[in-house]
Design a protein around this motif. Structure first.
Motif, PDB file in Angstrom:
ATOM      1  N   ILE A 107       0.860  -1.187   0.000  1.00 63.33           N
ATOM      2  CA  ILE A 107       0.000   0.000   0.000  1.00 63.33           C
ATOM      3  C   ILE A 107       0.893   1.233   0.000  1.00 63.33           C
ATOM      4  CG2 ILE A 107      -1.746   1.269   1.295  1.00 63.33           C
ATOM      5  CD1 ILE A 107      -2.602  -1.407   2.511  1.00 63.33           C
ATOM      6  N   GLU A 108       0.660   2.119  -0.970  1.00 61.74           N
ATOM      7  CA  GLU A 108       1.451   3.343  -1.026  1.00 61.74           C
ATOM      8  C   GLU A 108       0.972   4.268   0.079  1.00 61.74           C
ATOM      9  OE1 GLU A 108       3.400   6.327  -4.278  1.00 61.74           O
ATOM     10  OE2 GLU A 108       1.745   5.027  -4.866  1.00 61.74           O
ATOM     11  N   SER A 109       1.904   4.755   0.886  1.00 65.33           N
ATOM     12  CA  SER A 109       1.529   5.536   2.062  1.00 65.33           C
ATOM     13  C   SER A 109       1.917   6.992   1.906  1.00 65.33           C
ATOM     14  CB  SER A 109       2.193   4.936   3.303  1.00 65.33           C
ATOM     15  OG  SER A 109       3.602   5.009   3.180  1.00 65.33           O
ATOM     16  N   GLY A 110       1.661   7.742   2.953  1.00 64.34           N
ATOM     17  CA  GLY A 110       2.064   9.137   2.986  1.00 64.34           C
ATOM     18  C   GLY A 110       1.246  10.020   2.059  1.00 64.34           C
ATOM     19  N   MET A 111       1.730  11.232   1.851  1.00 67.01           N
ATOM     20  CA  MET A 111       1.021  12.203   1.035  1.00 67.01           C
ATOM     21  C   MET A 111       0.902  11.756  -0.421  1.00 67.01           C
ATOM     22  SD  MET A 111      -0.322  14.739   2.534  1.00 67.01           S
ATOM     23  CE  MET A 111      -0.306  15.700   4.044  1.00 67.01           C
ATOM     24  N   ARG A 112       1.905  11.016  -0.915  1.00 70.38           N
ATOM     25  CA  ARG A 112       1.837  10.530  -2.300  1.00 70.38           C
ATOM     26  C   ARG A 112       0.646   9.592  -2.468  1.00 70.38           C
ATOM     27  NH1 ARG A 112       5.618   9.901  -6.407  1.00 70.38           N
ATOM     28  NH2 ARG A 112       7.282  10.573  -5.008  1.00 70.38           N
ATOM     29  N   GLY A 113       0.476   8.664  -1.518  1.00 72.87           N
ATOM     30  CA  GLY A 113      -0.657   7.750  -1.585  1.00 72.87           C
ATOM     31  C   GLY A 113      -1.973   8.490  -1.432  1.00 72.87           C
TER      32      GLY A 113
END
Length: 403
Positions: free
Chosen positions: A343-349
């Motif tokens: 799962i892509e996390s942080g603000m990018r996700g």
């Protein structure tokens, strides 16, 4: 005001820092991580903000890479949640549309907004709850049936009202509200209180209350099969199996909770599964094969008759739809649980999820649009859960380095 001045707890900031400095960095990180590891993302963000504001020492302490990444997920998740809530709860109001297939209604909206609730303030959660509570009974129960999944995020007087309302509505035996009310009671069965559970059990114990018994059994199988650990509830579902809309699913769930050493129990599962194997279902042809096959596979290592064992073995080897379904079911139980996709996390996700919200909002089909927003809300919830896991893994990694 100097750093030596007292904070609200009457302890000087410098004394606080000095006390904390006596602890190892690993222990300091662990304490803060546990303080903000909260299934309520709004509260976690408030706690982390309080830590950051306490003093320069605490601010620096909370600036570790793991905690910065966690904060990014809290901030990004809040932005996604705001977009989801604005779409599903426009102008602080759920739809008053008639509940009908292929149309946007309060059920679809509440289902979509529920995963976003953890990022919302207590005030907004109350707005959502109160709006549902003010609706007509059919819409009210349908809305409750979804937000009940996160009843932990509401205030005690709100959840008490929801449970009491659902119980009274369920006992009224209205065909338009009965199942949704049952779902609320099933999802929160352990929380509704001893007296309410006693009244509920009394209602479903009478044979003349057939539809309530059936809907409650269906709700257990569909929404909280762990209740099948209870002997009386397991018996209730078994007795009403033939009246359920989806007996195939109920069999697959029952198979996980019966006594596999009991010949009577395994006979019941296998014979009922064979009787329905490949039959038409509300969930399609594949479900009519997959669910009974899974039920059979779950009890195969129990105390079963030799003729049943021989028939199952023969079918597993056959080049038929039933044989393929059985072989697949046994493989499903044998293999390890597949790992979750990254799962892509942080603000990018979060930015990607916000773009998906916009695409969903622009769909011409209003049901597809609300479903799309709901999928984004679920992805946002998974992203936050992954962030919590990563934060606590950082605690474990630090502990391992210390050893």
């Amino acid at each position: 005001m100097t750093e030596e001045s007292e904070n609200k707890q009457g302890i000087s900031t410098r004394a606080n820092a000095t006390g904390w400095n006596k602890l190892s960095n690993e222990l300091q990180h662990k304490i803060i991580a546990h303080a903000v590891d909260d299934s309520d993302a709004w509260r976690a963000n408030e706690t982390l903000g309080a830590v950051l504001r306490t003093s320069r020492h605490f601010h620096d302490l909370a600036g570790s890479r793991a905690l910065r990444q966690y904060k990014d997920n809290l901030d990004g998740g809040r932005l996604v949640s705001e977009a989801v809530t604005e779409t599903t709860f426009p102008n602080n109001n759920f739809s008053d549309n008639t509940i009908w297939w292929g149309r946007r209604d309060i059920g679809k909206e509440a289902a979509a907004v529920t995963p976003a609730l953890e990022f919302q303030s207590p005030e907004m959660r109350s707005e959502i709850f109160n709006n549902i509570a003010a609706k007509a009974a059919d819409k009210r129960m349908l809305g409750y049936s979804y937000i009940a999944e996160r009843a932990d995020l509401f205030q005690d007087h709100e959840t008490s009202h929801m449970y009491r309302d659902a119980l009274n509505t369920f006992r009224e035996d209205n065909p338009f509200t009965r199942y949704s009310a049952a779902v609320v009671l099933v999802k929160r069965y352990d929380d509704i209180g001893h007296e309410a559970r006693a009244q509920l059990q009394e209602t479903v114990s009478y044979n003349e209350n057939e539809r309530q018994r059936v809907d409650f059994s269906e709700a257990i199988a569909n929404c909280n099969p762990s209740l099948l650990k209870d002997d009386s509830l397991r018996l209730l579902v078994r007795e009403n199996l033939g009246r359920l809309e989806d007996p195939h699913e109920a069999l697959a769930q029952l198979a996980s909770y019966i006594d596999k050493n009991s010949r009577a129990d395994t006979d019941f599962i296998i014979e009922e599964s064979f009787r329905r194997f490949g039959g038409s279902t509300v969930s399609g042809e594949e479900h009519g094969l997959k669910a009974p096959a899974l039920a059979i596979a779950k009890v195969f290592d129990g105390n079963i008759r030799q003729e049943h064992r021989d028939r199952i073995a023969e079918l597993r080897q056959s080049d038929t739809e039933k044989g393929h379904a059985l072989a697949s079911a046994f493989k499903e139980l044998e293999r390890d649980r597949p790992g979750e996709a990254s799962i892509e996390s942080g603000m990018r996700g979060s930015a990607k999820l916000l773009r998906k919200v916009v695409r969903s909002q622009n769909m011409s089909d209003e049901v597809a649009a609300i479903d799309g927003v709901g999928d984004v809300a679920k992805s946002n919830q998974k992203q936050m859960n992954a962030a919590r896991k990563a934060l606590m893994n950082s605690v474990c990694d630090r502990n391992d380095r210390v050893r």
